[in-house]
Design an enzyme around this catalytic site. Structure first.
Site, PDB file in Angstrom:
ATOM      1  N   GLY A   1       7.353  -2.231  -6.768  1.00  0.00           N
ATOM      2  CA  GLY A   1       8.500  -1.816  -5.975  1.00  0.00           C
ATOM      3  C   GLY A   1       8.835  -0.440  -5.909  1.00  0.00           C
ATOM      4  O   GLY A   1       9.358   0.098  -6.716  1.00  0.00           O
TER       5      GLY A   1
ATOM      6  N   SER B   1       8.169   1.941  -2.291  1.00  0.00           N
ATOM      7  CA  SER B   1       8.550   2.335  -1.180  1.00  0.00           C
ATOM      8  C   SER B   1       9.680   1.906  -0.515  1.00  0.00           C
ATOM      9  O   SER B   1      10.027   0.780  -0.774  1.00  0.00           O
ATOM     10  CB  SER B   1       7.481   1.997  -0.007  1.00  0.00           C
ATOM     11  OG  SER B   1       6.126   2.643  -0.318  1.00  0.00           O
TER      12      SER B   1
ATOM     13  N   GLU C   1      -5.420   4.614 -12.480  1.00  0.00           N
ATOM     14  CA  GLU C   1      -6.013   3.857 -11.360  1.00  0.00           C
ATOM     15  C   GLU C   1      -6.571   4.672 -10.257  1.00  0.00           C
ATOM     16  O   GLU C   1      -7.635   4.226  -9.864  1.00  0.00           O
ATOM     17  CB  GLU C   1      -4.846   2.972 -10.900  1.00  0.00           C
ATOM     18  CG  GLU C   1      -4.451   1.756 -11.863  1.00  0.00           C
ATOM     19  CD  GLU C   1      -5.494   0.916 -12.175  1.00  0.00           C
ATOM     20  OE1 GLU C   1      -6.278   0.382 -11.271  1.00  0.00           O
ATOM     21  OE2 GLU C   1      -6.068   1.019 -13.447  1.00  0.00           O
TER      22      GLU C   1
ATOM     23  N   THR D   1      -0.593   7.875   1.152  1.00  0.00           N
ATOM     24  CA  THR D   1      -1.386   7.843   2.260  1.00  0.00           C
ATOM     25  C   THR D   1      -2.233   9.134   2.349  1.00  0.00           C
ATOM     26  O   THR D   1      -2.134  10.246   1.406  1.00  0.00           O
ATOM     27  CB  THR D   1      -0.294   8.478   3.389  1.00  0.00           C
ATOM     28  OG1 THR D   1       0.315   9.557   3.297  1.00  0.00           O
ATOM     29  CG2 THR D   1       0.595   7.471   3.679  1.00  0.00           C
TER      30      THR D   1
END
Length: 747
Positions: free
Chosen positions: A487, A489, A603, A730
């Site tokens: 959780g 954005s 990650e 992004t």
């Protein structure tokens, strides 16, 4: 060709670093930037330079694997390109690799002269050169040779010519009779020469044609390495200039347009470097697939370096095309070297032949080391037994959303312990190395198995969780019993998580959470790993964020799912006075930014690898479709596009391996992980578009519709690719990270 000796007997990376440092120091002193172009036209200066380089050991490279093979030649060529030094190393490489094993007295005598620096040789592959008009009417008869050879590199100070002929290599004395050498002006400089031979005496050394073809590829890789050295040097100049040059009151390197341009250039240069190094390593270690990797390096590298050279000029502006600046010499070198021996066009022809005209059913597998290779086989065997036949057929028939997770498969996988591959053993993990983790990801992608586990959340708990949290949550993750969502954005804070507004207020022994999260994919999981603001006045803003584990059955949570473009689901989630126990905070109060970034950093190094392995699997399926169609398989455009995407997959895979190697020594730097993610995410988009171009309308038919190719997997992957360039930061934000944290550009 390659080494016949044990790997441990060959030079290691430390020795190559020493070679690079030594050469750079020597060239800085003996071939300084100032006047380098002018000295390059002076035969005496070039001869003197070569004498010094021979004393550095360059004259013997390629003659003895223990003294240096193609990996060391790549280092030397990069440094020569960087310094704009036209030393005749290619001639020595050609002679040493081509003639050392001939056991011919003439060859041995000539090699001694090469390795002592007495001879400075230039190279032509004659009629074996795929470049148009590289040779004309080459005739060898009665020990004499006639013909015209064009595009000869470094003829200014050469004493001899080595030319590939039928049956071997002809040695021609350039100061003897019947020889005319004329400089050829190309890209505004005397880069090449034309050699006209008229009954010139020639000694022919017998060399098998197969060896000559192998040697041609060695020279191609070496020339690409020189172009890389030149492009890298020009790129460094542009980065430095962008930090100094000011426009509109700011350093131009602070403008996002410049940052993204330079980030792209760095990604391209790293891709070229990694693929060249891999091809050279495969050659030195006698890898069966070395030709595939060499052609891939050239196919990607030649156009990538040319584009980087252009972008460098854009950053430098007018100063970059002043001849007294370094940039023009590097621009020329890159563009000229990218054309040698057919360049990318020839490499793509060879790649297409390897992929479409042989019995290959997949691109070459990587050697992941003894442990990695063994584990890959183990996982593949398990998947064959547990994820095939009717079970997989039933799963594949489901809608994409229902294929995102399979609870029974997750539980079965949990029994293996592999959902805790990377965890330290004290937390119940297997502590497997990064290459073993890649082996697992590769096997899972090839088997088209559903995802399971919660790696980011597990990382956070291992790094920052309390003992009670670790004992409660880690075992159920390891067993495959639960999934955790993320959780992060919000409507006004996507990539800019520091501006998030969801709040958590401490009320006695509970936290009370209010706010909204959007685009949450694993909203159906048992828990949400939630970022919330616990200090509204913190400076900087990220200093007031904390991380929480929120059970999704807690009262006050409203979930509004929405279908995604790729047939998946995400949700808007509203938190209205949601009360969770105080012990559900992960890490310290207001310390959530460190928890979040720390968990993600571990990650991001594997995210790009996971993406490119998806592409690689899809590409293997695509090649199968092309091979099954004689019309497509023979189409030159189809073959060119297949080869191009194959070489880009190699860049993605090399970035993946590079991240794993760095992780083995600690943690993958954020900028490197970002490069892997950016390149591979956009590669998935390009791959999806190419599938549509090559297979046409059939490839657009979706799952379940009549006539769908591979049940719609191709078109679905194109739609899914959009997620990978947006999620987990992004690609635009990742480029900012690469520029600022990797290249040191100002904010």
């Amino acid at each position: 060709m390659g080494s016949l000796v044990a790997r441990e007997s060959l030079p290691d990376s430390e020795q190559r670093t020493m070679l690079r440092d030594s050469l750079r120091g020597f060239l800085t002193k003996n071939w300084p930037v100032s006047g380098a172009v002018e000295r390059g036209r002076d035969p005496i200066a070039v001869a003197s330079l070569w004498t010094g380089l021979v004393e550095q050991g360059l004259g013997s490279l390629g003659s003895d694997p223990e003294e240096g093979g193609l990996r060391e030649i790549v280092v030397a060529m990069e440094e020569l390109g960087r310094a704009a030094a036209p030393a005749p190393l290619l001639g020595a490489v050609f002679a040493n690799f081509g003639m050392t094993a001939t056991k011919n007295a003439t060859a041995e005598a000539f090699l001694n002269r090469i390795q002592s620096g007495e001879v400075r040789a230039v190279v032509s592959f004659g009629e074996l050169d795929p470049s148009l008009d590289a040779s004309a009417d080459l005739i060898l008869q009665d020990g004499k040779i006639s013909g015209v050879l064009r595009f000869i590199d470094g003829g200014c100070a050469a004493t001899h010519l080595l030319v590939a002929v039928s049956g071997g290599v002809a040695i021609v004395d350039l100061v003897g009779v019947g020889v005319e050498v004329v400089q050829t002006r190309a890209l505004g400089t005397d880069a090449w020469c034309q050699i006209t031979l008229t009954d010139a005496p020639a000694n022919v050394i017998a060399v098998a044609q197969a060896r000559l073809f192998d040697l041609r590829l060695v020279v191609s890789v070496a020339v690409l390495a020189r172009a890389h050295g030149a492009a890298r040097r020009a790129f460094e100049l542009a980065v430095d200039y962008s930090k100094e040059r000011r426009q509109f009151g700011r350093a131009i390197g602070s403008f996002q347009a410049i940052q993204h341009k330079l980030a792209n250039g760095w990604i391209a240069l790293e891709g070229v470097r990694l693929t060249i190094e891999h091809a050279a390593e495969e050659f030195d270690f006698r890898g069966d697939e070395w030709c595939y990797f060499a052609h891939s390096a050239i196919s990607f590298g030649a156009p990538a370096l040319r584009q980087t050279a252009l972008e460098v000029q854009h950053v430098l502006g007018a100063i970059g095309y002043a001849e007294e600046h370094e940039a023009p010499r590097h621009f020329r070198r890159v563009h000229l070297d990218a054309l040698v021996l057919g360049g990318a066009l020839e490499a793509r022809k060879k790649l297409a032949a390897l992929l479409l005209d042989t019995e290959k059913t997949e691109i070459p597998r990587y050697n992941l080391g003894e442990a990695g290779n063994k584990f890959r086989k183990e996982v593949e065997s398990w998947l064959t037994e547990n994820w095939s036949g009717i079970r997989k057929k039933i799963y594949d028939a489901k809608d994409f959303h229902d294929r995102e997770f399979d609870s029974s498969f997750a539980l079965d996988l949990g029994k293996t312990g592999w959902l805790a591959l990377a965890w330290p053993k004290e937390f119940g993990g297997e502590a497997r190395a990064p290459l073993e983790q890649l082996a697992f990801i590769e096997a899972m992608e090839n088997a088209e198995a559903p995802r399971a586990g919660a790696s980011v959340q597990a990382n956070a708990l291992i790094m920052f969780g309390t003992q009670a949290q670790q004992e409660r949550y880690l075992p159920e993750i390891r067993r495959g019993e639960v999934m955790h969502g993320m959780g992060y954005s919000e409507p006004d804070s996507g990539s800019d998580l520091a501006s998030l507004r969801t709040s958590a207020e401490l009320d006695g022994d509970h936290w009370v959470i209010n706010g909204q999260k959007i685009w949450t994919t694993t909203y159906w999981g048992k828990y949400m790993f939630l970022a919330a603001r616990t200090d509204h006045n913190a400076s900087p803003p990220q200093a007031g964020i904390s991380m929480f584990i929120v059970p999704m059955d807690t009262p006050g949570i409203s979930v509004k799912p929405a279908k995604t473009m790729y047939d998946g689901r995400f949700a808007n989630i509203f938190y209205d006075n949601v009360r969770i126990p105080a012990e559900n905070i992960v890490g310290p109060i207001n310390g959530g930014w460190k928890v979040l970034t720390g968990a993600l950093s571990n990650e991001r190094g594997t995210i790009g690898g996971g993406i490119v392995l998806k592409v690689a699997h899809g590409f293997n399926l695509l090649c199968g479709e092309i091979r099954s169609s004689p019309v497509l398989r023979s189409d030159p455009l189809v073959r060119e596009r297949i080869a191009k995407i194959a070489s880009e997959i190699e860049v993605g895979r090399r970035l993946m391996i590079y991240c794993a190697e760095l992780a083995s020594d600690g943690t993958t730097p954020p900028a490197v992980g970002a490069m892997s993610k950016v390149f591979s995410g956009e590669l998935m988009e390009r791959y999806g578009e190419i599938v549509l171009d090559l297979l046409g309308q059939r490839a657009a038919i979706s799952q379940g519709a009549e006539g769908a190719i591979v049940d719609g997997k191709f078109e679905q992957q194109l739609r899914h690719s959009l997620m990978w360039v947006i999620s987990i930061g992004t690609n635009e934000i990742q480029r900012n990270l690469i520029a600022q944290r990797g290249l040191g550009l100002p904010r």
